[in-house]
Scaffold this active site. Structure first.
Site, PDB file in Angstrom:
ATOM      1  N   GLU A 107       0.825  -1.195   0.000  1.00  9.78           N
ATOM      2  CA  GLU A 107       0.000   0.000   0.000  1.00  9.78           C
ATOM      3  C   GLU A 107       0.867   1.257   0.000  1.00  9.78           C
ATOM      4  OE1 GLU A 107      -4.096  -1.307   2.212  1.00  9.78           O
ATOM      5  OE2 GLU A 107      -2.379  -0.985   3.530  1.00  9.78           O
TER       6      GLU A 107
ATOM      7  N   CYS B 298       3.630   8.579   0.968  1.00  8.03           N
ATOM      8  CA  CYS B 298       4.154   7.601   1.921  1.00  8.03           C
ATOM      9  C   CYS B 298       4.249   6.276   1.177  1.00  8.03           C
ATOM     10  CB  CYS B 298       3.216   7.490   3.116  1.00  8.03           C
ATOM     11  SG  CYS B 298       3.717   6.218   4.299  1.00  8.03           S
TER      12      CYS B 298
ATOM     13  N   CYS C 291       6.875  -6.948   6.461  1.00  8.66           N
ATOM     14  CA  CYS C 291       8.010  -6.416   7.215  1.00  8.66           C
ATOM     15  C   CYS C 291       8.518  -7.501   8.145  1.00  8.66           C
ATOM     16  CB  CYS C 291       7.587  -5.183   8.023  1.00  8.66           C
ATOM     17  SG  CYS C 291       8.955  -4.424   8.931  1.00  8.66           S
TER      18      CYS C 291
ATOM     19  N   CYS D 183       7.483  -5.782  15.102  1.00  8.71           N
ATOM     20  CA  CYS D 183       6.998  -4.921  16.195  1.00  8.71           C
ATOM     21  C   CYS D 183       5.544  -5.294  16.503  1.00  8.71           C
ATOM     22  CB  CYS D 183       7.104  -3.450  15.805  1.00  8.71           C
ATOM     23  SG  CYS D 183       8.807  -2.940  15.417  1.00  8.71           S
TER      24      CYS D 183
ATOM     25  N   CYS E 254       2.280  -3.095  15.475  1.00 10.02           N
ATOM     26  CA  CYS E 254       2.154  -2.624  14.091  1.00 10.02           C
ATOM     27  C   CYS E 254       1.528  -3.717  13.232  1.00 10.02           C
ATOM     28  CB  CYS E 254       3.537  -2.258  13.557  1.00 10.02           C
ATOM     29  SG  CYS E 254       3.560  -1.833  11.808  1.00 10.02           S
TER      30      CYS E 254
ATOM     31  N   CYS F 124      -0.020   5.637  10.186  1.00  2.00           N
ATOM     32  CA  CYS F 124       1.164   4.879  10.602  1.00  2.00           C
ATOM     33  C   CYS F 124       0.795   3.588  11.327  1.00  2.00           C
ATOM     34  CB  CYS F 124       2.013   5.717  11.527  1.00  2.00           C
ATOM     35  SG  CYS F 124       3.000   6.877  10.624  1.00  2.00           S
TER      36      CYS F 124
END
Length: 374
Positions: free
Chosen positions: A111, A124, A131, A135, A138, A366
């Site tokens: 995205e 962005c 990823c 974390c 997230c 975010c």
């Protein structure tokens, strides 16, 4: 504190993944010329193709009328292959925030988010499909790493945003992309080569690249210290944003698992070094999580950690109201606690801002990018 078994840290993409087809955005001007010549096509056409892509923002070969009709399809296939397909675009903030879901050539989903403000337009972008930094708060990090993106796949997200602005598809009339932030899916410094290739394409003068200022580009990291040190030596003055999220090792080990490799001190030292070498102020990103990292004493500790390296204007703190993800126990801080956090940092002389959370209702803010087709 964890709700589930922690995911492992993953630095390398899975082996055996097919690579996307080469695209002119992957290549330097000389390499573009050589690629056409390898294909038995005239090398000088590479500059014309670059002009269509980076300067004119054309995506329809029929508009490339300076290319001979007999060779046009071959030339476009050689240097401008289709890399990604938009599956859906969602809008918020009266159309000035647009999140696009892309399907890559191998079915991977990523995205990107375009945010238009009165004085600038920011893209962005994602640098990995998924990823590997794990974390727990997230959404992207909880999906694991599928693969690295190529330079051209990252560049195409920016060019697509530039096209939408140039064509007046975003409220506010025709415009241009002024800022790019590597804060979409992925850990940019874990895909270092492609990300640096992207930065070069974005800053190369048109028509070789998009002709952006490096000062309008922000590269974010959770703290891959060796790569942060390498970035400082590149001679390209991008802004570095360090996702710190906790000032003490005990908590940061849980929130940002790479801290088990590189401590808070080592990581902040690398950020300080970046500011010293490049003379660019570093941004410390800090997602405010209720009852987890938003205590007043942690604000004091964060101020002390940053001030210990001098107060020559090398750093500012960007507090991020945590964006909720479905089913998560992590929630945003109480506004009063957020204000006290700001007050304590400013009392220690640390410039502090609270980020405007654009796109929250379309999961475009975010930590919310999860790239699902549902």
């Amino acid at each position: 504190m964890s709700e589930r078994t922690p995911l492992p840290l993953v630095f390398d993409e899975p082996r055996g993944r097919k690579k996307p087809p080469p695209h002119l955005a992957d290549l330097t001007p000389d390499e573009r010329k050589a690629r056409l010549e390898e294909l038995g096509l005239p090398g000088f056409r590479a500059k014309q193709l670059s002009t269509h892509y980076f300067a004119r923002l054309v995506d329809d070969p029929a508009e490339m009328t300076d290319l001979p009709a007999t060779q046009r399809d071959e030339l476009v296939a050689g240097l401008l292959p289709d890399l990604m397909t938009p599956l859906r675009t969602m809008e918020a903030d009266r159309g000035t925030t647009r999140k696009t879901l892309w399907k890559l050539f191998d079915g991977a989903l990523v995205e990107s988010v375009l945010m238009r403000y009165p004085d600038r337009a920011t893209m962005c972008v994602s640098s990995q499909a998924g990823c590997g930094m794990a974390c727990p708060f997230c959404a992207t990090g909880q999906g694991g790493l599928q693969r690295n993106m190529s330079t051209a796949e990252i560049v195409e997200q920016v060019v697509a945003g530039a096209r939408a602005l140039a064509r007046g598809e975003v409220p506010g009339g025709p415009g241009r992309v002024s800022n790019v932030v590597f804060m979409g899916m992925g850990e940019p410094l874990a895909n270092y080569k492609a990300v640096m290739g992207t930065v070069r394409r974005l800053t190369d003068p048109t028509p070789d690249g998009l002709g952006m200022s490096a000062r309008g580009i922000t590269v974010s990291t959770v703290g891959l210290v060796p790569r942060m040190l390498q970035l400082a030596e590149e001679g390209i003055p991008v802004t570095l944003a360090l996702s710190l999220h906790a000032p003490d090792d005990e908590l940061r080990n849980e929130l940002v698992p790479i801290n088990t490799r590189f401590s808070v001190d080592e990581t902040v030292d690398a950020a300080w070094n970046y500011a010293k070498v490049t003379k660019r102020r570093v941004s410390i990103e800090y997602a405010m999580m209720r009852g987890i990292n938003d205590q007043a004493w942690r604000a004091d500790l964060l101020g002390d950690v940053l001030q210990a390296r001098g107060d020559w204007g090398w750093v500012h703190v960007n507090l991020i109201p945590l964006n909720p993800t479905p089913g998560s126990k992590w929630t945003a801080s109480d506004p009063a606690d957020e204000r006290e956090f700001v007050r304590r940092l400013e009392a220690k002389g640390i410039p502090t801002t609270v980020r405007d959370t654009r796109g929250r209702e379309i999961d475009g803010a975010c930590g919310q990018l999860a790239a699902t087709e549902s």
